[in-house]
Design an enzyme around this catalytic site. Structure first.
Site, PDB file in Angstrom:
ATOM      1  CE1 TYR A 152      -3.333   2.872   0.660  1.00 17.20           C
ATOM      2  CE2 TYR A 152      -2.090   3.310   2.667  1.00 17.20           C
ATOM      3  CZ  TYR A 152      -3.053   3.683   1.740  1.00 17.20           C
ATOM      4  OH  TYR A 152      -3.709   4.881   1.898  1.00 17.20           O
ATOM      5  CB  SER A 195      -3.337  12.194   6.058  1.00 17.54           C
ATOM      6  OG  SER A 195      -4.479  11.650   5.446  1.00 17.54           O
ATOM      7  CD  GLN A 212      -4.963  15.411   2.777  1.00 21.92           C
ATOM      8  OE1 GLN A 212      -4.932  14.579   3.680  1.00 21.92           O
ATOM      9  NE2 GLN A 212      -5.840  15.347   1.795  1.00 21.92           N
ATOM     10  CE1 TYR A 241      -6.848  13.087  -0.810  1.00 15.65           C
ATOM     11  CE2 TYR A 241      -7.096  11.905   1.256  1.00 15.65           C
ATOM     12  CZ  TYR A 241      -6.421  12.132   0.069  1.00 15.65           C
ATOM     13  OH  TYR A 241      -5.313  11.375  -0.217  1.00 15.65           O
ATOM     14  CB  THR A 279      -5.279  16.517  -1.414  1.00 13.91           C
ATOM     15  OG1 THR A 279      -4.251  16.714  -0.450  1.00 13.91           O
ATOM     16  CG2 THR A 279      -4.828  15.510  -2.449  1.00 13.91           C
ATOM     17  CE  LYS A 281       0.297  15.992  -1.337  1.00 18.60           C
ATOM     18  NZ  LYS A 281      -0.466  14.800  -1.718  1.00 18.60           N
ATOM     19  CG  HIS A 334      -1.971  11.295  -4.520  1.00 15.30           C
ATOM     20  ND1 HIS A 334      -2.884  12.236  -4.141  1.00 15.30           N
ATOM     21  CD2 HIS A 334      -1.998  10.359  -3.540  1.00 15.30           C
ATOM     22  CE1 HIS A 334      -3.440  11.882  -2.996  1.00 15.30           C
ATOM     23  NE2 HIS A 334      -2.919  10.745  -2.595  1.00 15.30           N
ATOM     24  NE  ARG A 368      -0.436   6.319  -2.432  1.00 14.39           N
ATOM     25  CZ  ARG A 368      -0.143   5.157  -1.881  1.00 14.39           C
ATOM     26  NH1 ARG A 368       0.992   4.569  -2.178  1.00 14.39           N
ATOM     27  NH2 ARG A 368      -0.956   4.572  -1.037  1.00 14.39           N
TER      28      ARG A 368
HETATM   29  C1  FNR Z   1      -0.120   9.351   0.225  1.00 14.93           C
HETATM   30  N1  FNR Z   1      -0.432  10.644  -0.230  1.00 14.93           N
HETATM   31  C2  FNR Z   1      -1.483  11.327   0.347  1.00 14.93           C
HETATM   32  N2  FNR Z   1      -1.742  12.611  -0.032  1.00 14.93           N
HETATM   33  C3  FNR Z   1      -2.734  13.322   0.554  1.00 14.93           C
HETATM   34  O1  FNR Z   1      -2.935  14.479   0.201  1.00 14.93           O
HETATM   35  N3  FNR Z   1      -3.494  12.730   1.544  1.00 14.93           N
HETATM   36  C4  FNR Z   1      -3.302  11.460   1.965  1.00 14.93           C
HETATM   37  O2  FNR Z   1      -3.988  10.970   2.857  1.00 14.93           O
HETATM   38  C5  FNR Z   1      -2.277  10.708   1.327  1.00 14.93           C
HETATM   39  N4  FNR Z   1      -2.052   9.403   1.673  1.00 14.93           N
HETATM   40  C6  FNR Z   1      -0.968   8.734   1.164  1.00 14.93           C
HETATM   41  C7  FNR Z   1      -0.689   7.442   1.614  1.00 14.93           C
HETATM   42  C8  FNR Z   1       0.465   6.798   1.168  1.00 14.93           C
HETATM   43  C9  FNR Z   1       0.782   5.436   1.683  1.00 14.93           C
HETATM   44  C10 FNR Z   1       1.342   7.445   0.260  1.00 14.93           C
HETATM   45  C11 FNR Z   1       2.620   6.798  -0.200  1.00 14.93           C
HETATM   46  C12 FNR Z   1       1.039   8.700  -0.211  1.00 14.93           C
HETATM   47  C13 FNR Z   1       0.453  11.315  -1.196  1.00 14.93           C
HETATM   48  C14 FNR Z   1       1.598  12.036  -0.478  1.00 14.93           C
HETATM   49  O3  FNR Z   1       1.119  13.148   0.232  1.00 14.93           O
HETATM   50  C15 FNR Z   1       2.651  12.538  -1.460  1.00 14.93           C
HETATM   51  O4  FNR Z   1       2.042  13.284  -2.485  1.00 14.93           O
HETATM   52  C16 FNR Z   1       3.458  11.410  -2.084  1.00 14.93           C
HETATM   53  O5  FNR Z   1       3.772  10.426  -1.131  1.00 14.93           O
HETATM   54  C17 FNR Z   1       4.747  11.987  -2.662  1.00 14.93           C
HETATM   55  O6  FNR Z   1       5.479  11.025  -3.303  1.00 14.93           O
HETATM   56  P1  FNR Z   1       6.720  10.226  -2.647  1.00 14.93           P
HETATM   57  O7  FNR Z   1       7.528  11.217  -1.848  1.00 14.93           O
HETATM   58  O8  FNR Z   1       6.099   9.190  -1.767  1.00 14.93           O
HETATM   59  O9  FNR Z   1       7.399   9.671  -3.830  1.00 14.93           O
END
Ligand code: FNR
Length: 382
Positions: free
Chosen positions: A24, A106, A127, A129, A155, A251, A275, A278
């Site tokens: 995950y 988050s 943050q 949503y 976000t 974001k 993201h 993702r």
């Molecule tokens: C996230 N990201 C994310 N972003 C956000 O705005 N709210 C969230 O709840 C989450 N949850 C989340 C869970 C997991 C497991 C990951 C890996 C990422 C995205 C996060 O804020 C960010 O944009 C990315 O993780 C940046 O990329 P790198 O540094 O992981 O490569």
């Protein structure tokens, strides 16, 4: 021995976490092309070595929205952070606090806002949503404000969740997910014990507070899945402004026109982000998108960037491409999963060391000196 934030902590986290949780964290959407490109494109940004310029005094600090940051890094919001270490949001927030940078909580954290803010000295970022349940949004906004959060990260790149096939394979989602996760937790007793979430309904902080009762992971995923709102538009910003008068950072911007709209609609900053690969696979890596966005909005608002930052050199690269600061996600969560708050502190000190080397050898004494002059021109590097 751990010497690298990206590879060593990742490997250690894979050993320690049950597969559903590691994947995950580690995985991306669809075929994971963008996930890979984020890291690869950034690594290919060629730094320009300069020498013999007396770099004995270096300053890695910067100011962002009136806050002093020891290095231009913010811990990105990562949902379920408290599943990687016991009360993980607190451990990560304290590590960031002690180091001297902000932590972003988050919306979908394990610890509620009110459990974290009294335990840190600098304000936390929060943050948000957009969810169909506007009551939840209003509730968390009011609580974040009351708890003294200093910036809102809004976000916008999740109007629908991206398909993450790894999650279906690993048991995070898909058929019999609940039983598969339970079995994996039993096979990882140390993790289950450390995290303290195993075998009973997980109390998922901000949502539980809003619903007024504990909520189990499965119910939470159902609630969240039904709540993403594809009707989200720029008009929602005006609604949020009614409840939030501090700095607002959008974001999930990847296109220069959207960046200009963010300026027009009164955002104080943006995070150039996909993201972490993702959401929509096949979109540009942030290293490729960032220079065009920086050119489009110049110095109108602050530009943050994330997705693919794994070390201090990457931070310097992103700043040279036009960012004011970077967010890191996986790089700190791998460490949190391996060694709790100590791991996060260690990663931050590694990033700082690596940044200092990169700044010394690109002859950038201060953060403001890091610009395209620190890079080999694209003509030379292609
Ligand atoms: C996230 N990201 C994310 N972003 C956000 O705005 N709210 C969230 O709840 C989450 N949850 C989340 C869970 C997991 C497991 C990951 C890996 C990422 C995205 C996060 O804020 C960010 O944009 C990315 O993780 C940046 O990329 P790198 O540094 O992981 O490569």
């Amino acid at each position: 021995m751990i010497i690298s934030a990206s590879t060593d902590y990742r490997r250690a986290a894979q050993k320690r976490l049950p597969p559903f949780l590691f994947h995950y964290l580690d995985g991306g959407a669809y075929a994971e092309h963008t996930l890979l490109k984020n890291v690869e494109d950034l690594a290919q940004v060629a730094l320009k070595q300069r020498v013999l310029r007396d770099m004995s005094t270096l300053d890695t600090s910067t100011t962002l929205f009136g806050e002093q940051l020891r290095i231009p890094v913010i811990l990105a919001p990562v949902g379920l952070t408290g599943m990687y270490a016991r009360r993980g949001e607190i451990q990560a927030a304290q590590a960031a606090d002690q180091f001297g940078i902000p932590f972003t909580m988050s919306s979908v954290s394990v610890c509620p806002i009110e459990e974290v803010t009294p335990r840190i000295s600098r304000p936390m970022w929060f943050q948000l949503y957009v969810l169909k349940d506007r009551g939840f949004m209003k509730n968390v906004l009011e609580r974040a404000k009351a708890a003294g959060c200093s910036a809102l990260v809004f976000t916008v790149d999740m109007p629908v969740p991206g398909a993450r096939y790894r999650d279906a394979h690993s048991g995070m989602s898909g058929p019999y997910a609940k039983w598969r996760r339970y079995l994996q937790a039993c096979l990882h007793p140390r993790w289950a014990w450390d995290v303290g979430l195993h075998g009973r309904p997980h109390d998922l902080g901000n949502i539980s507070r809003y619903l007024g009762q504990p909520i189990a992971l499965d119910d939470y995923m159902g609630w969240l899945g039904a709540n993403f709102d594809p009707s989200i538009s720029w008009q929602d910003l005006e609604w949020i402004r009614e409840f939030w008068d501090g700095p607002m950072i959008i974001k999930g911007i990847l296109d220069p026109e959207d960046a200009k709209d963010a300026v027009r609609f009164g955002a104080d900053g943006i995070v150039v982000s996909n993201h972490g690969g993702r959401q929509l696979d096949g979109v540009l890596s942030t290293a490729k998108a960032l220079p065009y966005i920086a050119e489009a909005i110049q110095n109108d608002i602050k530009i943050l960037v994330d997705s693919g930052v794994r070390n201090g050199l990457d931070i310097v690269r992103m700043l040279a491409l036009g960012a004011d600061a970077v967010m890191i996600g996986r790089a700190y969560i791998y460490a949190l999963a391996t060694a709790g708050g100590k791991g996060v502190s260690h990663v931050l000190s590694l990033l700082e060391k690596e940044m200092r080397v990169a700044m010394t050898l690109t002859a950038a004494q201060r953060i403001a000196d890091i610009d395209t002059s620190c890079l080999i021109s694209s003509l030379q590097s292609s």
